[in-house]
Design an enzyme around this catalytic site. Structure first.
Site, PDB file in Angstrom:
ATOM      1  N   ASP A 114      17.239 -38.910  -2.967  1.00 29.42           N
ATOM      2  CA  ASP A 114      16.530 -38.805  -2.630  1.00 29.42           C
ATOM      3  C   ASP A 114      16.227 -40.329  -3.661  1.00 29.42           C
ATOM      4  O   ASP A 114      16.183 -40.026  -4.971  1.00 29.42           O
ATOM      5  CB  ASP A 114      16.023 -38.749  -2.181  1.00 29.42           C
ATOM      6  CG  ASP A 114      15.085 -39.003  -1.073  1.00 29.42           C
ATOM      7  OD1 ASP A 114      15.295 -40.086  -0.640  1.00 29.42           O
ATOM      8  OD2 ASP A 114      14.007 -38.763  -0.482  1.00 29.42           O
ATOM      9  N   ASP A 154      15.031 -34.680   4.627  1.00 26.22           N
ATOM     10  CA  ASP A 154      16.223 -34.118   4.261  1.00 26.22           C
ATOM     11  C   ASP A 154      16.748 -32.940   4.307  1.00 26.22           C
ATOM     12  O   ASP A 154      18.084 -32.956   4.310  1.00 26.22           O
ATOM     13  CB  ASP A 154      16.197 -34.087   2.321  1.00 26.22           C
ATOM     14  CG  ASP A 154      15.532 -35.172   1.699  1.00 26.22           C
ATOM     15  OD1 ASP A 154      16.124 -36.502   1.988  1.00 26.22           O
ATOM     16  OD2 ASP A 154      14.246 -35.551   1.033  1.00 26.22           O
ATOM     17  N   ASP A 191      13.800 -34.010  -1.546  1.00 23.12           N
ATOM     18  CA  ASP A 191      12.618 -33.141  -1.360  1.00 23.12           C
ATOM     19  C   ASP A 191      11.446 -33.022   0.049  1.00 23.12           C
ATOM     20  O   ASP A 191      10.854 -33.299   0.065  1.00 23.12           O
ATOM     21  CB  ASP A 191      11.620 -33.514  -2.781  1.00 23.12           C
ATOM     22  CG  ASP A 191      11.285 -35.394  -2.297  1.00 23.12           C
ATOM     23  OD1 ASP A 191      11.676 -35.629  -1.632  1.00 23.12           O
ATOM     24  OD2 ASP A 191      10.028 -35.622  -2.781  1.00 23.12           O
TER      25      ASP A 191
END
Length: 808
Positions: free
Chosen positions: A313, A557, A553
């Site tokens: 990410d 996700d 995080d």
């Protein structure tokens, strides 16, 4: 146990505590006494009792126990020398696992989910497991809902993707239910816990997840299991047949028949191999723990070492989580002067001052526009990740702040060039606009007049460039998957040194599963990705035969983390990601990743090379047992001699080699690699020993002489294969070789009665020298033959694969 807890909870008188006061200490104590607590249904690690049980009560320990009883029954006490080694192996396994449990439990305690609870009017943060039924808790953005609850005050947007698989956010207001295992995306609320502990949805989810993970093992552990099971099945018929042949057909005494059978069976059992793998994995977990890396699942060490695609990410991985406002700029065509900028800055200050800092973007805006708030809003709409804006209303004035595409809608094209220019420089662009329609918190439908653009960015993480360079050099492909503008993400990826970062795509244009699968192979950067699309991208990469690691995080996700081969979470993010991930970076430092990969390579490569030492003995012992049965010969080795050889050519060296550094890339399949390394040495042992036995029999050499000579020959081959496996011959490896040879010689010369070592005749000594000379060229040529056959098989497979592809 769970039924008992439910019955006890019925004894508790439910209370509707005041949201400002919460439960009294007496009410909390009453609930704790009847176990109406939020205690987790299982532990992340085994209990000490379970560790001892799993190490002591094994199939092979049962075999060793039976063999020991048989030896004691016939009075062959000298041949019980294998028992101390087995006991030592078991104790080492228990001690290492208990030490690892302590380290991991301590880390888990530091990282355990926490909740803010109100008790007797006081706010207190505590571990979620210490909450009780009817507790009043405060929930905000990023919080995991610790138990099933009901909203009393406030309003939140909740993501239940972990529970339902649906990425849509659900608005929760007063009297709405909250499910444990879901996560607050935005907003704040006060809630009362309705179901805790085993009754909560999260506990049921945990039990299901635990069941679904049973049997999920790494390739190495699967291969070891297959090997151990195969050997476990074979040794019983071979042992029984050998005993019958020795006792009935060869006329050996009961004691001689039992010792011969025990020697053959011990030689076939890879008693230390599984323990070696377990200890190496446990030591790795402890080493990673010292680097602030928490393992929820040990198999991910090996999986990460085999990864060839790493999905990351942007926020929290490439960049630091904290966002900053870099600049306020006015739309093109509007007059730029100090007075106008000051006026708009005050509008944004009033806007931000009325909003709660329930997400990272709003925190950054409040930090930047921190002047005096002059107006109180009549209506507030918290940020919605579905509609991509937040809004306030001051009397008749309505203002929105959000993603330009969603706020400006049809008017976006008018400002597209300006926005894309800033995006191409790596900024995240938000528009602050005056809205002409009625605010409802749903999708914007009316016109919005842009007043300014806010440029936000995140700093590149320290060490990120070096980390991505490391992966690039080792053939690991990086895929950046983000919810932000693809051009912005592409620029940030370039700054971070990610190869092919210019290849980006807007995931909102990928309307089908097939389109996502095509894009997975073409692009490096994916922007405007929904949680469901992240999951589909991971699936598409796995479908292409890739081993995929996913870092994240945030709540968005979670789905992708669940589906990845290896999942890594940043502890600074939401509890959601940390709970689902197999590996958690406790200090949220992505630069730890190379050391984690190195740890995986060290474990797999070292176990792979040392496992071949065990298989040499297994192959040789099995072939020699069959050879003895067919030719009706006495088995030439005794159990104590097998233990002596194993100790110095396998046991001690394997544990030393398994724990040293090894950075080589993992190639091929574990089991085939191990077998191909072990086969030449195993065949050499068998051919030389069987030849020596036949010659000694023809020349009428004494049985004890043959036994001692075979011990020497097998040890010589063992040291030769150890020398080969220990390459390159470093100073440490030289010390190891000298040490094990010296130890073996000491036992052979000074405590030889313990290992049934006898003096040998001149005739036997001559045969021993002759066959010892043969061992080196025989091992060399057998190794060349096995390598030639391996290449031939690979060539045939490639040719067959090419024919199939041509046929398609």
């Amino acid at each position: 146990m769970e039924q008992e807890k439910k019955e006890e909870e019925h004894l508790v008188q439910r209370v509707l505590a005041n949201p400002q006061f919460g439960l009294s200490f007496e009410q909390v104590k009453e609930r704790e006494e009847v176990n109406a607590t939020n205690q987790a249904v299982d532990s992340a690690t085994k209990s000490v009792r379970e560790i001892i049980k799993s190490n002591v009560f094994t199939y092979f320990n049962l075999i060793f126990a039976i063999l020991a009883v048989l030896l004691i029954a016939v009075g062959a006490f000298r041949d019980l020398t294998f028992l101390p080694i087995i006991v030592a192996n078991t104790c080492i396994g228990i001690i290492q696992e208990v030490r690892s449990k302590k380290v991991l439990d301590d880390l888990s305690l530091l990282h355990t989910p926490k909740a803010v609870v109100i008790r007797e009017g006081q706010k207190k943060e505590m571990p979620a497991e210490q909450l009780v039924l009817d507790d009043i808790v405060l929930l905000g953005a990023g919080d995991q809902i610790p138990a099933d609850a009901t909203v009393l005050e406030g309003e939140v947007q909740v993501n239940e993707s972990l529970l339902t698989g649906e990425a849509d956010e659900i608005k929760k207001s007063k009297d709405d239910g909250l499910l444990s295992g879901s996560f607050v995306v935005s907003g704040n609320c006060v809630a009362r816990l309705e179901k805790v502990g085993a009754d909560s949805y999260l506990s049921q989810l945990t039990l299901q997840a635990t069941k679904s993970k049973e049997g999920e093992q790494s390739e190495m552990i699967r291969s070891l299991d297959k090997l151990v099971k195969a050997v476990g099945i074979v040794i019983i018929p071979i042992g029984i047949t050998l005993f019958v042949q020795q006792y009935i057909y060869s006329g050996a005494t009961l004691k001689e028949s039992v010792t011969s059978m025990v020697a053959a069976v011990i030689g076939m059992i890879p008693e230390g191999l599984y323990l070696l793998a377990s200890v190496a994995m446990v030591v790795s977990a402890m080493r990673l723990a010292k680097q602030k890396v928490l393992l929820h699942d040990m198999k991910c060490i090996e999986t990460l070492a085999r990864v060839d695609v790493l999905c990351v990410d942007k926020t929290g991985t490439i960049t630091v989580p904290k966002m900053e406002v870099a600049e306020l700029v006015l739309p093109d065509g509007q007059e730029t002067n100090t007075e106008r900028i000051t006026k708009i800055s005050q509008l944004i200050t009033d806007f931000a001052g009325n909003m709660t800092a329930d997400n990272e973007t709003m925190r950054a805006i409040k930090d930047y526009f921190n002047g005096n708030v002059k107006r109180k809003a009549d209506q507030i709409f918290s940020f919605s990740s579905e509609y991509k804006y937040s809004a306030v209303q001051f009397e008749k004035e309505r203002y929105v702040l959000g993603a330009p595409e969603f706020v400006l809608r049809d008017a976006y094209l008018e400002y597209a060039n300006q926005i894309e220019t800033y995006s191409s420089q790596g900024y995240r662009v938000l528009v602050f606009a005056e809205y002409e329609g009625k605010l409802t918190g749903e999708r914007l439908c009316d016109a919005a007049k842009p007043l300014s653009f806010l440029l936000l960015n995140n700093a590149i993480r320290k060490g990120a460039v070096e980390t991505f360079s490391y992966f690039g050099k080792r053939g690991v492909e990086i895929k950046v998957i983000s919810g932000d503008n693809p051009k912005t993400v592409s620029q940030i990826a370039k700054k971070a040194g990610i190869a092919k970062a210019e290849r980006y795509v807007d995931a909102s244009t990928l309307k089908s599963k097939e389109a996502i699968e095509r894009a997975a192979g073409l692009y490096t950067v994916f922007g405007r990705v929904t949680p469901q699309q992240k999951r589909m991208l991971v699936g598409a990469l796995k479908k292409k035969g890739k081993t995929v690691a996913m870092t994240g995080d945030g709540v968005n996700d979670v789905l992708a983390l669940k589906d990845a081969d290896c999942s890594i979470a940043m502890a600074s993010g939401s509890d959601a990601a940390s709970q689902v991930a197999q590996l958690v970076l406790l200090d949220s430092d992505f630069s730890r990743m190379p050391s984690v990969v190195m740890e995986g390579r060290r474990v797999v490569n070292n176990i792979q090379r040392t496992a071949s030492l065990y298989l040499v003995k297994n192959i040789f012992s099995m072939l020699l047992a069959v050879f003895s049965m067919i030719l009706m010969l006495d088995y030439p080795l005794e159990p104590s001699q097998v233990s002596l050889i194993s100790m110095f050519t396998i046991g001690i060296p394997s544990f030393v080699l398994a724990l040293e550094p090894n950075k080589e890339r993992i190639q091929g399949h574990f089991l085939s690699n191990v077998l191909l390394k072990a086969l030449p040495a195993g065949l050499t042992d068998f051919l030389v020993v069987s030849g020596l036995v036949i010659f000694c029999r023809e020349f009428g050499v004494d049985k004890d002489c043959v036994s001692t000579s075979c011990t020497i020959i097998v040890a010589i081959v063992g040291f030769m294969i150890l020398h080969r496996i220990a390459q390159p011959m470093t100073r440490g490896h030289k010390v190891l070789m000298i040490g094990v040879i010296a130890g073996w010689l000491f036992c052979m010369l000074f405590i030889r009665p313990l290992f049934a070592i006898q003096g040998i005749s001149k005739q036997c000594a001559m045969l021993l020298v002759l066959f010892a000379i043969i061992t080196e060229p025989l091992l060399r040529y057998l190794s060349l033959l096995v390598e030639y056959l391996r290449k031939l098989v690979l060539h045939e497979r490639k040719a067959l694969s090419a024919k199939k592809n041509a046929g398609m």
